[in-house]
Scaffold this motif. Structure first.
Motif, PDB file in Angstrom:
ATOM      1  N   PHE A 170     -24.226  67.453  12.667  1.00  0.00           N
ATOM      2  CA  PHE A 170     -25.430  66.631  12.613  1.00  0.00           C
ATOM      3  C   PHE A 170     -25.836  66.379  11.163  1.00  0.00           C
ATOM      4  O   PHE A 170     -26.255  65.266  10.804  1.00  0.00           O
ATOM      5  CB  PHE A 170     -26.555  67.309  13.381  1.00  0.00           C
ATOM      6  N   ALA A 171     -25.711  67.395  10.312  1.00  0.00           N
ATOM      7  CA  ALA A 171     -26.045  67.226   8.896  1.00  0.00           C
ATOM      8  C   ALA A 171     -25.209  66.114   8.271  1.00  0.00           C
ATOM      9  O   ALA A 171     -25.719  65.267   7.521  1.00  0.00           O
ATOM     10  CB  ALA A 171     -25.835  68.535   8.144  1.00  0.00           C
ATOM     11  N   LYS A 172     -23.920  66.090   8.579  1.00  0.00           N
ATOM     12  CA  LYS A 172     -23.037  65.049   8.044  1.00  0.00           C
ATOM     13  C   LYS A 172     -23.398  63.675   8.631  1.00  0.00           C
ATOM     14  O   LYS A 172     -23.319  62.659   7.942  1.00  0.00           O
ATOM     15  CB  LYS A 172     -21.585  65.396   8.343  1.00  0.00           C
ATOM     16  N   ILE A 177     -25.798  58.038   8.165  1.00  0.00           N
ATOM     17  CA  ILE A 177     -26.783  56.997   8.480  1.00  0.00           C
ATOM     18  C   ILE A 177     -27.890  56.929   7.422  1.00  0.00           C
ATOM     19  O   ILE A 177     -28.860  56.188   7.583  1.00  0.00           O
ATOM     20  CB  ILE A 177     -27.400  57.211   9.880  1.00  0.00           C
ATOM     21  N   ASN A 178     -27.729  57.722   6.370  1.00  0.00           N
ATOM     22  CA  ASN A 178     -28.656  57.724   5.231  1.00  0.00           C
ATOM     23  C   ASN A 178     -30.091  58.015   5.661  1.00  0.00           C
ATOM     24  O   ASN A 178     -31.039  57.358   5.224  1.00  0.00           O
ATOM     25  CB  ASN A 178     -28.601  56.393   4.481  1.00  0.00           C
ATOM     26  N   LEU A 205     -23.749  71.145   0.868  1.00  0.00           N
ATOM     27  CA  LEU A 205     -24.837  70.192   0.664  1.00  0.00           C
ATOM     28  C   LEU A 205     -24.589  69.219  -0.489  1.00  0.00           C
ATOM     29  O   LEU A 205     -25.128  68.107  -0.489  1.00  0.00           O
ATOM     30  CB  LEU A 205     -26.144  70.942   0.413  1.00  0.00           C
ATOM     31  N   LYS A 206     -23.792  69.609  -1.455  1.00  0.00           N
ATOM     32  CA  LYS A 206     -23.611  68.794  -2.659  1.00  0.00           C
ATOM     33  C   LYS A 206     -23.261  67.337  -2.376  1.00  0.00           C
ATOM     34  O   LYS A 206     -23.849  66.433  -2.981  1.00  0.00           O
ATOM     35  CB  LYS A 206     -22.556  69.431  -3.558  1.00  0.00           C
ATOM     36  N   PRO A 207     -22.319  67.026  -1.462  1.00  0.00           N
ATOM     37  CA  PRO A 207     -21.966  65.622  -1.241  1.00  0.00           C
ATOM     38  C   PRO A 207     -22.933  64.851  -0.335  1.00  0.00           C
ATOM     39  O   PRO A 207     -22.762  63.646  -0.149  1.00  0.00           O
ATOM     40  CB  PRO A 207     -20.577  65.712  -0.599  1.00  0.00           C
ATOM     41  N   LEU A 208     -23.939  65.520   0.233  1.00  0.00           N
ATOM     42  CA  LEU A 208     -24.857  64.857   1.159  1.00  0.00           C
ATOM     43  C   LEU A 208     -25.978  64.191   0.357  1.00  0.00           C
ATOM     44  O   LEU A 208     -27.026  64.791   0.100  1.00  0.00           O
ATOM     45  CB  LEU A 208     -25.415  65.866   2.161  1.00  0.00           C
ATOM     46  N   ASN A 209     -25.769  62.924  -0.012  1.00  0.00           N
ATOM     47  CA  ASN A 209     -26.705  62.269  -0.921  1.00  0.00           C
ATOM     48  C   ASN A 209     -27.999  61.817  -0.253  1.00  0.00           C
ATOM     49  O   ASN A 209     -28.875  61.251  -0.905  1.00  0.00           O
ATOM     50  CB  ASN A 209     -26.029  61.083  -1.627  1.00  0.00           C
ATOM     51  N   ASN A 210     -28.142  62.045   1.051  1.00  0.00           N
ATOM     52  CA  ASN A 210     -29.418  61.763   1.727  1.00  0.00           C
ATOM     53  C   ASN A 210     -30.381  62.937   1.636  1.00  0.00           C
ATOM     54  O   ASN A 210     -31.563  62.805   1.983  1.00  0.00           O
ATOM     55  CB  ASN A 210     -29.183  61.446   3.202  1.00  0.00           C
ATOM     56  N   VAL A 211     -29.875  64.090   1.189  1.00  0.00           N
ATOM     57  CA  VAL A 211     -30.706  65.297   1.119  1.00  0.00           C
ATOM     58  C   VAL A 211     -31.602  65.211  -0.117  1.00  0.00           C
ATOM     59  O   VAL A 211     -31.127  65.241  -1.251  1.00  0.00           O
ATOM     60  CB  VAL A 211     -29.841  66.567   1.079  1.00  0.00           C
ATOM     61  N   LEU A 259     -28.571  70.306  -6.726  1.00  0.00           N
ATOM     62  CA  LEU A 259     -29.545  70.156  -5.649  1.00  0.00           C
ATOM     63  C   LEU A 259     -30.974  70.303  -6.161  1.00  0.00           C
ATOM     64  O   LEU A 259     -31.245  71.071  -7.093  1.00  0.00           O
ATOM     65  CB  LEU A 259     -29.272  71.204  -4.561  1.00  0.00           C
ATOM     66  N   ASN A 260     -31.887  69.577  -5.530  1.00  0.00           N
ATOM     67  CA  ASN A 260     -33.312  69.701  -5.821  1.00  0.00           C
ATOM     68  C   ASN A 260     -33.857  70.857  -4.970  1.00  0.00           C
ATOM     69  O   ASN A 260     -34.155  70.685  -3.788  1.00  0.00           O
ATOM     70  CB  ASN A 260     -34.032  68.393  -5.476  1.00  0.00           C
TER      71      ASN A 260
END
Length: 263
Positions: A170-172, A177-178, A205-211, A259-260
């Motif tokens: 689900f995270a991916k 879907i941004n 998490l690093k490649p998940l640019n919607n986070v 990450l923030n």
């Protein structure tokens, strides 16, 4: 401005005959998504977290039954405050995805009212939800708070008795879907605070640019009393919260992945 649910142009669906099981409500919090928010806690959960602070929310058959109309009526008095703070409504649990169809109807109505919607979830998307049902829910969900309890699957099972495969999938999907997402991770000594686990979390998490944000939540024992009130043994006993040094160390590791991060 809309004063009551009866003044609203109801969405074209027989929603008054669909009931949701609600655990509780919390009004005007500032920690469950952007701005000030009303939080609706739905009843029922498939995870068995050893540290759960809402132990009474697990039962799939308890809670109070509400229609979409009744929940909206409870939120409307706060609507002006929510909008002024760029806040809205967060639906949590238990696990809200167990009542995904009801949640979709509820979020559709809030979107018609111009109220921001946020899903707080453990991310366990059942097989039957993938596809049109999940797409329909995500279309009316503005923001997601995703609780990733452990990236290592066996450690996740040891902690909550359920695999993390659906959560990570689900995270991916949220990235695909941004969908704006904040990640929550509870730091539990002996369960989620080892270096290997934290580095795995950062790598995932690093490649998940919607986070947009990663929130590290130090474990606390505030749920222990509820377990005792239910005549249940609290699985973590007298486990102490993480130290300040441990928390600082974890934050530093995750920041290495760009990450923030906050606590």
């Amino acid at each position: 401005m809309v004063k009551s649910f009866q003044d609203i142009d109801i969405i074209d669906i027989d929603q008054d005959h669909m009931l949701g099981r609600v655990h509780s409500f919390e009004n005007c919090t500032a920690i469950d998504g952007p701005g000030l928010r009303v939080v609706v806690f739905l009843q029922g959960c498939q995870f068995r977290c050893k540290y759960c602070h809402n132990r009474d929310s697990w039962d799939l058959h308890s809670g109070d039954l509400y229609t979409v109309a009744e929940i909206v009526e409870k939120v409307l008095p706060f609507a002006s405050f929510l909008r002024a703070s760029n806040g809205g409504v967060t639906v949590s649990g238990g696990e809200a995805l167990l009542q995904a169809e009801f949640l979709t109807l509820l979020f559709k109505q809030f979107k018609k009212l111009g109220i921001h919607t946020c899903l707080d979830t453990n991310g366990y998307v059942r097989d039957q939800l993938w596809g049109e049902k999940l797409d329909a829910l995500m279309a009316v969900t503005d923001h997601v708070l995703l609780d990733i309890k452990q990236v290592d699957d066996q450690k996740h099972i040891d902690l909550v008795e359920v695999s993390n495969a659906n959560t990570l999938r689900f995270a991916k999907h949220l990235c695909k879907i941004n969908k704006p997402t904040w990640i929550r991770h509870v730091l539990i000594p002996g369960y989620t605070d080892d270096g290997e686990s934290i580095h795995k979390l950062g790598e995932f998490l690093k490649p998940l640019n919607n986070v947009q944000r990663v929130e590290i939540l130090p474990y606390h024992r505030m749920g222990k009393t509820k377990w005792e009130e239910m005549n249940l043994d609290y699985p973590l006993g007298d486990l102490e919260p993480p130290t300040t040094e441990s928390l600082t160390w974890v934050l530093a590791i995750l920041k290495e992945y760009g990450l923030n991060v906050s606590a």
